[in-house]
Design an enzyme around this catalytic site. Structure first.
Site, PDB file in Angstrom:
ATOM      1  N   LEU A 170      -1.581  16.296  -6.412  1.00  4.97           N
ATOM      2  CA  LEU A 170      -2.868  15.980  -5.780  1.00  4.97           C
ATOM      3  C   LEU A 170      -3.375  14.742  -6.504  1.00  4.97           C
ATOM      4  CD1 LEU A 170      -4.491  19.520  -5.370  1.00  4.97           C
ATOM      5  CD2 LEU A 170      -3.451  18.075  -3.604  1.00  4.97           C
ATOM      6  N   PRO A 171      -3.353  13.594  -5.819  1.00  8.33           N
ATOM      7  CA  PRO A 171      -3.397  12.300  -6.532  1.00  8.33           C
ATOM      8  C   PRO A 171      -4.792  11.880  -7.002  1.00  8.33           C
ATOM      9  CG  PRO A 171      -3.219  11.958  -4.174  1.00  8.33           C
ATOM     10  CD  PRO A 171      -3.170  13.439  -4.379  1.00  8.33           C
ATOM     11  N   CYS A 172      -5.285  12.530  -8.026  1.00  9.49           N
ATOM     12  CA  CYS A 172      -6.579  12.115  -8.578  1.00  9.49           C
ATOM     13  C   CYS A 172      -6.462  10.758  -9.264  1.00  9.49           C
ATOM     14  CB  CYS A 172      -7.126  13.167  -9.538  1.00  9.49           C
ATOM     15  SG  CYS A 172      -6.020  13.612 -10.875  1.00  9.49           S
ATOM     16  N   HIS A 173      -5.210  10.323  -9.534  1.00  9.33           N
ATOM     17  CA  HIS A 173      -5.055   8.989 -10.126  1.00  9.33           C
ATOM     18  C   HIS A 173      -5.427   7.891  -9.134  1.00  9.33           C
ATOM     19  CE1 HIS A 173      -1.163   9.991  -8.199  1.00  9.33           C
ATOM     20  NE2 HIS A 173      -1.092   8.691  -7.916  1.00  9.33           N
ATOM     21  N   ARG A 174      -5.576   8.242  -7.864  1.00  6.75           N
ATOM     22  CA  ARG A 174      -5.958   7.235  -6.858  1.00  6.75           C
ATOM     23  C   ARG A 174      -7.471   7.104  -6.724  1.00  6.75           C
ATOM     24  NH1 ARG A 174      -1.603   9.691  -2.633  1.00  6.75           N
ATOM     25  NH2 ARG A 174       0.243   9.218  -3.897  1.00  6.75           N
TER      26      ARG A 174
END
Lengths: 202, 164
Positions: A170-174
């Site tokens: 779940l791309p919280c880095h985005r």
């Protein structure tokens, strides 16, 4: 306690680690068949360091960076979900394959089933929303807050990202700060930069 | 939030070898694997309900004792139709094989002595804990372990002239 001479038992003292490994593998399979392997986990070597991967029968439950402390993460899972936890890589095979492909630049979305049992309420709502931020793109915390229908909850979105139980997948880095700076990340800002770099290069 | 308990993986890692030694002493190498597997499977099933302050090793050895009895009974049931097969004929120890020599000496012990030796000397249980598993008094458990060790020494070293 009396000290008695137990040297006659010495042949039993040596236990071949290979025997224990074989028995452990059998236990993993038997526990899974019996429906009592509540949590299976393994460690996955990635370009951003070893990742702990843990899954319930429902799906992938947790991805954790080394700096989060893998032992501590497992203790938290033990307390919150179940202590019936074994190192049992088989259940994680699908997740490992997809992560391999992701880090090789050959995968842009994850298809493995997820278990969001470690989060609830607004945080889970935010974490689900993260999946809609496309590969190679970024949004601000404010944009994510607006997307979940609560544009003022910018700080709460930041917390939800920080507590994301499934980073990378779940791309919280985005999610970046409004001024375009990186913001925080569970794996550290350098890791966040590496992931964004990977996605912009692919 | 439920009270914290270490992940079961840690229990396996810490006690795996001890439980295998106990199973091997009680059942021999060939049948020990089954008892080990049944022990940890049963332990894992019950683990969430185990009191947080329980003595894990004593708990596991107690389960191993019950599983070893199950394995023995299963073997006896399988063996029933074939009568009067001399046990020694099937597993003659290779000369000089210490594991087999020890197992034959252990197998020759009365069950209570073999169990007491295994649970105290290999399982690390105190005699009162051994007594809880085997029934009887702490003194009886201590005596059974001592008699068992004496018999083992006699049978393994006696022929070489060791006198104790």
């Amino acid at each position: 306690m009396t000290t008695s001479d137990t040297s006659v038992l010495a042949p039993l003292a040596d236990v071949d680690p290979a025997d224990l490994a074989r028995l452990h593998a059998g236990l993993e399979a038997a526990a899974d068949r019996a429906g009592q392997l509540d949590i299976a986990y393994t460690t996955f070597d990635s370009p951003v360091g070893p990742l702990l991967l843990a899954a319930t029968e429902t799906g992938l439950l947790r991805v954790a960076y080394e700096i989060e402390g893998h032992d501590r993460v497992l203790e938290t899972i033990s307390a919150r979900i179940s202590p019936r936890i074994l190192r049992a890589p088989k259940r994680l095979e699908g997740a490992m394959r997809e992560l391999d492909e992701y880090f090789a630049g050959r995968r842009t979305t994850f298809d493995v089933p997820l278990d969001l049992g470690l989060s609830a309420g607004f945080r889970q709502l935010v974490q689900r929303q993260l999946a809609h931020i496309a590969y190679g793109h970024t949004q601000s915390y404010g944009q994510v807050a607006a997307a979940v229908g609560n544009p003022k909850a910018v700080r709460a979105v930041g917390t939800a990202c920080a507590r994301n139980p499934l980073p990378v997948v779940l791309p919280c880095h985005r999610v970046l700060k409004a001024d375009g700076s990186l913001g925080g990340y569970a794996g550290g800002p350098a890791t966040k930069a590496i992931l964004l770099e990977l996605e912009s290069a692919a | 939030m439920k009270t914290g308990k270490p992940p079961f993986e840690g229990v396996v890692a810490e006690h795996s070898a001890t439980v295998l030694r106990v199973c091997r002493a009680v059942l021999g190498v060939d049948e020990a694997d089954d008892a080990w597997s049944e022990t940890f499977l049963a332990a894992m099933r019950a683990y969430p309900d185990l009191p947080a302050d329980a003595n894990l090793q004593a708990w596991l050895v107690t389960i191993a004792h019950r599983k070893a009895i199950d394995v023995t009974r299963a073997r006896q049931r399988r063996a029933l139709p074939v009568e009067n097969v001399p046990e020694v004929a099937t597993t003659v120890p290779a000369p000089g094989d210490q594991d087999d020599e020890l197992w034959h000496a252990l197998k020759a012990l009365p069950d209570k002595q073999r169990h007491a030796v295994a649970y105290h000397h290999l399982g690390g249980l105190a005699y009162n804990e051994v007594a809880e598993i085997l029934g009887g008094t702490t003194d009886a458990a201590r005596r059974a372990a001592a008699d068992g060790m004496k018999a083992l020494r006699t049978s393994l070293m006696g022929s070489k002239g060791a006198t104790r």
